[in-house]
Scaffold this motif. Structure first.
Motif, mmCIF file in Angstrom:
data_model
loop_
_atom_site.group_PDB
_atom_site.id
_atom_site.type_symbol
_atom_site.label_atom_id
_atom_site.label_comp_id
_atom_site.label_asym_id
_atom_site.label_seq_id
_atom_site.Cartn_x
_atom_site.Cartn_y
_atom_site.Cartn_z
ATOM 1 N N ALA A 1 -0.687 16.575 -4.709
ATOM 2 C CA ALA A 1 -1.478 15.197 -5.498
ATOM 3 C C ALA A 1 -0.110 14.246 -6.378
ATOM 4 C CB ALA A 1 -2.143 15.245 -6.589
ATOM 5 N N ILE A 2 0.720 15.550 -7.038
ATOM 6 C CA ILE A 2 1.910 14.264 -7.762
ATOM 7 C C ILE A 2 2.184 14.226 -6.462
ATOM 8 C CG2 ILE A 2 3.820 15.187 -8.757
ATOM 9 C CD1 ILE A 2 2.048 16.783 -10.712
ATOM 10 N N ILE A 3 3.579 14.479 -5.706
ATOM 11 C CA ILE A 3 4.403 14.295 -4.777
ATOM 12 C C ILE A 3 3.606 13.155 -3.602
ATOM 13 C CG2 ILE A 3 5.989 15.380 -2.563
ATOM 14 C CD1 ILE A 3 5.870 17.456 -3.767
ATOM 15 N N GLY A 4 2.544 13.428 -3.515
ATOM 16 C CA GLY A 4 1.288 12.216 -2.608
ATOM 17 C C GLY A 4 1.655 11.049 -3.263
ATOM 18 N N GLY A 5 0.563 11.894 -4.785
ATOM 19 C CA GLY A 5 0.762 10.070 -5.075
ATOM 20 C C GLY A 5 2.544 9.082 -5.187
ATOM 21 N N ALA A 6 2.991 9.936 -6.178
ATOM 22 C CA ALA A 6 4.854 9.250 -6.492
ATOM 23 C C ALA A 6 4.693 8.290 -4.713
ATOM 24 C CB ALA A 6 5.327 10.481 -6.159
ATOM 25 N N ASN A 7 4.430 9.429 -3.086
ATOM 26 C CA ASN A 7 5.554 8.829 -2.598
ATOM 27 C C ASN A 7 4.441 7.531 -1.714
ATOM 28 O OD1 ASN A 7 7.056 10.183 0.090
ATOM 29 N ND2 ASN A 7 6.042 11.594 -1.089
ATOM 30 N N LEU A 8 3.316 6.858 -2.279
ATOM 31 C CA LEU A 8 2.084 6.222 -2.737
ATOM 32 C C LEU A 8 2.257 4.933 -3.166
ATOM 33 C CD1 LEU A 8 -0.317 4.956 -0.875
ATOM 34 C CD2 LEU A 8 -1.722 5.660 -3.113
ATOM 35 N N LEU A 9 2.877 5.432 -4.177
ATOM 36 C CA LEU A 9 3.496 4.679 -4.818
ATOM 37 C C LEU A 9 4.897 3.679 -4.017
ATOM 38 C CD1 LEU A 9 3.320 2.245 -7.688
ATOM 39 C CD2 LEU A 9 4.060 4.589 -8.965
ATOM 40 N N ILE A 10 6.000 4.983 -3.875
ATOM 41 C CA ILE A 10 6.867 4.536 -3.341
ATOM 42 C C ILE A 10 6.481 3.088 -2.027
ATOM 43 C CG2 ILE A 10 8.621 5.320 -2.567
ATOM 44 C CD1 ILE A 10 9.591 7.314 -5.189
ATOM 45 N N GLY A 11 5.994 4.274 -1.339
ATOM 46 C CA GLY A 11 5.761 3.091 0.428
ATOM 47 C C GLY A 11 4.560 1.798 -0.727
ATOM 48 N N LEU A 12 4.232 1.882 -1.673
ATOM 49 C CA LEU A 12 3.735 0.324 -2.034
ATOM 50 C C LEU A 12 4.648 -0.671 -2.220
ATOM 51 C CD1 LEU A 12 0.240 1.290 -2.589
ATOM 52 C CD2 LEU A 12 0.272 0.407 -0.926
ATOM 53 N N THR A 13 5.939 -0.227 -2.859
ATOM 54 C CA THR A 13 5.974 -0.612 -3.703
ATOM 55 C C THR A 13 7.512 -1.271 -2.823
ATOM 56 O OG1 THR A 13 5.838 0.573 -5.793
ATOM 57 C CG2 THR A 13 8.117 -0.754 -5.787
ATOM 58 N N ASN A 14 8.368 -0.431 -1.795
ATOM 59 C CA ASN A 14 8.457 -0.812 -0.348
ATOM 60 C C ASN A 14 7.918 -1.764 0.089
ATOM 61 O OD1 ASN A 14 10.918 0.584 -1.612
ATOM 62 N ND2 ASN A 14 11.244 2.633 -0.668
ATOM 63 N N SER A 15 6.712 -1.391 0.989
ATOM 64 C CA SER A 15 5.990 -2.365 1.740
ATOM 65 C C SER A 15 5.646 -4.013 1.062
ATOM 66 C CB SER A 15 4.536 -2.479 1.815
ATOM 67 O OG SER A 15 4.838 -0.892 2.688
ATOM 68 N N PHE A 16 5.808 -4.122 -0.469
ATOM 69 C CA PHE A 16 5.534 -5.489 -1.435
ATOM 70 C C PHE A 16 6.951 -5.733 -1.617
ATOM 71 C CE2 PHE A 16 1.697 -3.812 -2.914
ATOM 72 C CZ PHE A 16 0.747 -4.675 -1.817
ATOM 73 N N ASN A 17 7.691 -4.978 -1.584
ATOM 74 C CA ASN A 17 9.026 -5.666 -1.845
ATOM 75 C C ASN A 17 10.239 -6.110 -0.241
ATOM 76 O OD1 ASN A 17 8.921 -5.891 -4.255
ATOM 77 N ND2 ASN A 17 9.808 -3.540 -4.194
ATOM 78 N N ALA A 18 9.137 -6.148 1.008
ATOM 79 C CA ALA A 18 9.720 -6.228 1.567
ATOM 80 C C ALA A 18 10.668 -5.569 2.695
ATOM 81 C CB ALA A 18 10.249 -8.213 2.210
ATOM 82 N N SER A 19 10.375 -4.073 2.510
ATOM 83 C CA SER A 19 11.375 -3.421 2.637
ATOM 84 C C SER A 19 10.797 -2.124 3.843
ATOM 85 C CB SER A 19 11.474 -2.269 2.057
ATOM 86 O OG SER A 19 12.492 -0.513 2.533
ATOM 87 N N HIS A 20 12.153 -2.469 4.674
ATOM 88 C CA HIS A 20 10.980 -1.794 6.007
ATOM 89 C C HIS A 20 10.791 -0.519 6.364
ATOM 90 C CE1 HIS A 20 11.368 -6.181 8.298
ATOM 91 N NE2 HIS A 20 12.282 -5.895 7.242
ATOM 92 N N LEU A 21 10.906 0.209 5.116
ATOM 93 C CA LEU A 21 11.270 2.152 5.168
ATOM 94 C C LEU A 21 9.760 2.101 3.866
ATOM 95 C CD1 LEU A 21 14.497 2.325 4.249
ATOM 96 C CD2 LEU A 21 13.724 2.402 6.333
ATOM 97 N N GLY A 22 9.228 1.057 3.879
ATOM 98 C CA GLY A 22 7.779 1.564 2.636
ATOM 99 C C GLY A 22 7.324 2.873 4.014
ATOM 100 N N TRP A 23 6.589 2.216 4.872
ATOM 101 C CA TRP A 23 5.809 3.070 6.137
ATOM 102 C C TRP A 23 5.492 4.617 6.097
ATOM 103 C CZ3 TRP A 23 7.023 5.753 10.645
ATOM 104 C CH2 TRP A 23 8.426 5.710 10.704
ATOM 105 N N ILE A 24 7.204 4.686 5.794
ATOM 106 C CA ILE A 24 7.695 6.557 5.512
ATOM 107 C C ILE A 24 6.948 7.154 4.563
ATOM 108 C CG2 ILE A 24 9.514 7.710 5.862
ATOM 109 C CD1 ILE A 24 11.709 5.997 7.320
ATOM 110 N N ASN A 25 7.027 6.307 3.587
ATOM 111 C CA ASN A 25 6.703 6.724 2.543
ATOM 112 C C ASN A 25 4.563 6.888 2.573
ATOM 113 O OD1 ASN A 25 8.938 5.480 0.953
ATOM 114 N ND2 ASN A 25 8.305 7.862 -0.097
ATOM 115 N N LEU A 26 4.836 5.919 2.941
ATOM 116 C CA LEU A 26 3.133 5.866 3.310
ATOM 117 C C LEU A 26 2.512 6.967 4.134
ATOM 118 C CD1 LEU A 26 2.409 2.510 3.275
ATOM 119 C CD2 LEU A 26 1.719 3.961 1.386
#
Length: 169
Positions: A115-140
């Protein structure tokens, strides 16, 4: 030259019981685990059935390793949070979890980590997606896989809790 067998095999986190069964099947066929790495297992020849192998998710803990040594278990190695032990079968039954509550507790520990690692990846992925990073999908994608693993672990935990209720009645 010392004979050794190296096998590359991958298990998902929810398959830890399958991994343990496989390691014990190897020991039953005369190959005992000597070293672990990422999807890599090293084996040495032994008498068929000479060893029992166990694994569990456990933090670094010298006292725990000392306790395991006191009961005759040998520390084989560690891969991330997973610790591998082996013990001579002649010493008797070797279980790390003696009852349903300890098995449920172990699954809870695995679930919290996922849950901790998954939640962190979700948060990072969403943040990267909103910041127009093309790598957010990896974390998601990682978050999705980790949440699937959490669901599998939760299912095992629910099954054990049901078994506990049946035993109490």
């Amino acid at each position: 030259m010392k004979e050794e067998k190296v096998i590359h095999k991958c298990f998902w986190v929810w398959q830890f019981e399958k991994e343990e069964r496989w390691l014990n099947t190897m020991a039953q066929s005369g190959w005992v685990l000597t070293k672990v790495g990422f999807c890599t297992y090293h084996f040495a020849p032994c008498q068929p059935g000479e060893y029992t192998v166990r694994l569990e998710m456990h933090a670094q803990d010298r006292d725990y390793l000392s306790f395991m040594e006191d009961i005759g278990a040998e520390y084989v190695g560690r891969m991330a949070q997973w610790v591998y032990f082996r013990r001579k079968a002649e010493l008797g039954q070797f279980d790390l979890f003696s009852d349903l509550d300890s098995k449920i507790g172990h699954l809870r520990k695995i679930g919290r980590t996922l849950a901790i690692i998954g939640g962190a990846n979700l948060l990072i992925g969403l943040t990267n997606s909103f910041n127009a990073s093309h790598l957010g999908w990896i974390n998601l994608l990682c978050a999705t896989l980790l949440m699937y693993a959490l669901g599998r672990i939760h299912g095992k935990m629910e099954s054990l809790e049901t078994d506990r209720l049946l035993l109490e009645n």
